[in-house]
Scaffold this motif. Structure first.
Motif, PDB file in Angstrom:
ATOM      1  N   ASN A  30     -48.299  24.366 -34.405  1.00 44.32           N
ATOM      2  CA  ASN A  30     -47.677  25.160 -33.351  1.00 44.32           C
ATOM      3  C   ASN A  30     -46.393  25.834 -33.788  1.00 44.32           C
ATOM      4  OD1 ASN A  30     -49.677  24.560 -31.397  1.00 44.32           O
ATOM      5  ND2 ASN A  30     -48.792  22.526 -31.214  1.00 44.32           N
ATOM      6  N   LEU A  68     -50.611  29.127 -37.944  1.00 43.62           N
ATOM      7  CA  LEU A  68     -50.299  30.126 -36.921  1.00 43.62           C
ATOM      8  C   LEU A  68     -51.176  31.360 -37.055  1.00 43.62           C
ATOM      9  CD1 LEU A  68     -46.395  30.055 -36.703  1.00 43.62           C
ATOM     10  CD2 LEU A  68     -48.068  28.779 -35.362  1.00 43.62           C
ATOM     11  N   VAL A  69     -51.518  31.707 -38.289  1.00 38.01           N
ATOM     12  CA  VAL A  69     -52.300  32.924 -38.528  1.00 38.01           C
ATOM     13  C   VAL A  69     -53.767  32.709 -38.180  1.00 38.01           C
ATOM     14  CG1 VAL A  69     -53.089  34.578 -40.265  1.00 38.01           C
ATOM     15  CG2 VAL A  69     -50.726  33.778 -40.295  1.00 38.01           C
ATOM     16  N   ASN A  71     -55.241  29.778 -36.724  1.00 40.99           N
ATOM     17  CA  ASN A  71     -55.495  28.797 -35.668  1.00 40.99           C
ATOM     18  C   ASN A  71     -56.334  27.606 -36.127  1.00 40.99           C
ATOM     19  OD1 ASN A  71     -54.060  30.009 -33.476  1.00 40.99           O
ATOM     20  ND2 ASN A  71     -55.653  31.571 -33.422  1.00 40.99           N
ATOM     21  N   ARG A  91     -45.316  29.312 -32.188  1.00 37.42           N
ATOM     22  CA  ARG A  91     -46.548  30.098 -32.112  1.00 37.42           C
ATOM     23  C   ARG A  91     -46.333  31.311 -31.213  1.00 37.42           C
ATOM     24  NH1 ARG A  91     -51.547  29.794 -33.377  1.00 37.42           N
ATOM     25  NH2 ARG A  91     -51.487  27.622 -34.009  1.00 37.42           N
ATOM     26  N   GLN A  92     -45.662  31.105 -30.098  1.00 38.34           N
ATOM     27  CA  GLN A  92     -45.425  32.199 -29.142  1.00 38.34           C
ATOM     28  C   GLN A  92     -44.629  33.332 -29.797  1.00 38.34           C
ATOM     29  OE1 GLN A  92     -43.176  31.012 -25.709  1.00 38.34           O
ATOM     30  NE2 GLN A  92     -43.540  32.925 -24.635  1.00 38.34           N
ATOM     31  N   GLU A  95     -46.916  35.007 -32.472  1.00 37.16           N
ATOM     32  CA  GLU A  95     -47.960  35.851 -31.882  1.00 37.16           C
ATOM     33  C   GLU A  95     -47.387  37.128 -31.281  1.00 37.16           C
ATOM     34  OE1 GLU A  95     -50.219  33.249 -29.322  1.00 37.16           O
ATOM     35  OE2 GLU A  95     -51.314  32.421 -31.040  1.00 37.16           O
ATOM     36  N   LYS A  96     -46.198  37.035 -30.726  1.00 39.97           N
ATOM     37  CA  LYS A  96     -45.546  38.229 -30.182  1.00 39.97           C
ATOM     38  C   LYS A  96     -45.282  39.240 -31.301  1.00 39.97           C
ATOM     39  CE  LYS A  96     -41.545  39.728 -27.514  1.00 39.97           C
ATOM     40  NZ  LYS A  96     -40.299  39.319 -26.895  1.00 39.97           N
ATOM     41  N   MET A  98     -46.895  39.387 -34.196  1.00 38.74           N
ATOM     42  CA  MET A  98     -48.178  39.826 -34.751  1.00 38.74           C
ATOM     43  C   MET A  98     -48.943  40.760 -33.810  1.00 38.74           C
ATOM     44  SD  MET A  98     -48.830  38.766 -37.822  1.00 38.74           S
ATOM     45  CE  MET A  98     -50.601  38.772 -38.012  1.00 38.74           C
ATOM     46  N   SER A  99     -48.659  40.704 -32.526  1.00 34.88           N
ATOM     47  CA  SER A  99     -49.415  41.506 -31.566  1.00 34.88           C
ATOM     48  C   SER A  99     -49.318  43.005 -31.850  1.00 34.88           C
ATOM     49  CB  SER A  99     -48.968  41.207 -30.129  1.00 34.88           C
ATOM     50  OG  SER A  99     -47.652  41.680 -29.926  1.00 34.88           O
ATOM     51  N   LYS A 106     -54.803  42.178 -39.682  1.00 31.19           N
ATOM     52  CA  LYS A 106     -54.897  40.800 -39.206  1.00 31.19           C
ATOM     53  C   LYS A 106     -56.214  40.159 -39.657  1.00 31.19           C
ATOM     54  CE  LYS A 106     -53.599  41.783 -34.871  1.00 31.19           C
ATOM     55  NZ  LYS A 106     -53.219  41.614 -33.465  1.00 31.19           N
ATOM     56  N   ARG A 110     -56.641  36.907 -42.180  1.00 32.57           N
ATOM     57  CA  ARG A 110     -57.392  35.693 -41.838  1.00 32.57           C
ATOM     58  C   ARG A 110     -58.421  35.350 -42.924  1.00 32.57           C
ATOM     59  NH1 ARG A 110     -56.936  37.809 -36.383  1.00 32.57           N
ATOM     60  NH2 ARG A 110     -55.439  36.486 -35.298  1.00 32.57           N
TER      61      ARG A 110
END
Length: 139
Positions: A30, A68-69, A71, A91-92, A95-96, A98-99, A106, A110
Motif C-alpha cells: 500500500n 503500487l504499479v 497491484n 497508494r492513493q 495512483e493520483k 499515475m492517473s 502504463k 506493467r
C-alpha cells in the motif's frame, strides 16, 4: 510526522530501528518508500527459512514501488539495517500521479514489472542453489 501539500498530508515520515521489518514478502503493498536516512535491505525467503539478499537501498533510494504499479503482493521483504527514516508514498498519492499518464506507457510498465518479478524470483532460486553447493555468487 508528515509532508503536506497545503493543508493536505500527502506523505508520511516513518522511523525504523535496526533489523525492524518494513514489509513482508507476499503481503499487499500500500506504499512505496524513499530512504531519507539509513539503509534498507531487500531480501527473499526461500524454503526452510533461507534468505537471499537482493540488494540494499541507501539515502535517496526508492523501494516498494512494484506493488503500487501492478497491484501484486510484495515480491520480497524489506528491513532496516540501521536506524532508518523513510518517506512513505501512499497508494492513493501514487495512483493520483499515475492517473495522468498515458495508458500505453502504463501497460508497458506493467509488462516490464511482470518480467522483472519473474527474473528476480529465478535469480533468487539460482543463488540459493549455488550456495547449497558451496559456489560463491560474486567473485
Amino acid at each position: 510526522m508528515g509532508i503536506t501539500d497545503g493543508n493536505k498530508k500527502v506523505m508520511d515520515r516513518q522511523v525504523f530501528a535496526i533489523d525492524q521489518v518494513i514489509f513482508r514478502e507476499g503481503k499487499p503493498g500500500n506504499a512505496a518508500y524513499v530512504v531519507q536516512e539509513g539503509k534498507v535491505e531487500i531480501f527473499k525467503t526461500l524454503g526452510e527459512g533461507k534468505e537471499v539478499i537482493l540488494g540494499s537501498i541507501e539515502a535517496g533510494g526508492l523501494f516498494g514501488e512494484l506493488a503500487l504499479v501492478d497491484n501484486q503482493p510484495r515480491m520480497a521483504s524489506a528491513r532496516a539495517k540501521e536506524r532508518t527514516v523513510l518517506i512513505a508514498i501512499s497508494r492513493q498519492t501514487f495512483e493520483k500521479k499515475m492517473s495522468g499518464s498515458d495508458r500505453f506507457i502504463k501497460a508497458v510498465l506493467r509488462i516490464l514489472l511482470g518480467n522483472y518479478r519473474t527474473v528476480v524470483r529465478r535469480a533468487a532460486l539460482a543463488e540459493s542453489k549455488l550456495k547449497e553447493h558451496g559456489i560463491p555468487l560474486d567473485g
